[in-house]
Scaffold this motif. Sequence first.
Motif: not given
Length: 238
Positions: A8-9, A52, A102
């Motif tokens: 996940e960034d 993600d 999300k």
Amino acid sequence: MAHLLLVEDDELLRDGLQAQLRQAGHSLSLAEDGQLALEQLMQHCFDGLVLDLGLPKIDGLEVLRRLRVNQPALPVLILTARDGVEDRVAGLNAGADDYLTKPFSMDELLARLQALLRRSRLAPVGATTPAPSDTANSRLRRDDDLPRAWLDGEAIELTRREWVLLGLLMQPGGQVVSREAVIAAWQADEPGEAGANSNALEVYVHRLRRKLASAPIQVRNIRGLGYLLEWQSGSAPA
Ligand code: CA
């Protein structure tokens, strides 16, 4: 309790997920972009992946596609944007097992993840196909098609490079395998990939030894020549 890779960034989300997953008893490795994710996936064995899709360097879909070539059975949960219907479909087509949109609640993430991990444990890799063999040995077998080996019927997941290396070592006749031969086989197996070199070889030999620690074999380093698979007495292939 599982060993997971979280990719996940978004730093805030990553930290939050990390805390929750640790609290739930999982051990965690982290990656903040697709390239680091692929490196981690090459180097370590994970029980599951939380991925993600919108990632810098290499996007999540591409990570998933490349991952699936070598690790078709790794449970993967993808995280997508709320309006990313196309992403979701593409993710599932590329081999994701489940998705979350999300924003999602931590409870939901944990529940989905538990379900995935449980399913993957209930259906152990290779359960539907008998363990194939390319040697006559009855205890250690190497899968002909997928990167794994079987020790006394238990699957041992291998990385692609470990699997290629083991294939050379298990060739009938028990010859010493030169370092050059392993590196050439890696390069043939993964054209265009960097890093198939002598340093990597030592790392992969070390890892393979660890994974096969309970097998009746030893990967011996024959100085100046290469590596030799030695069977302990009484366990040599017929
Ligand atoms: Ca993102």
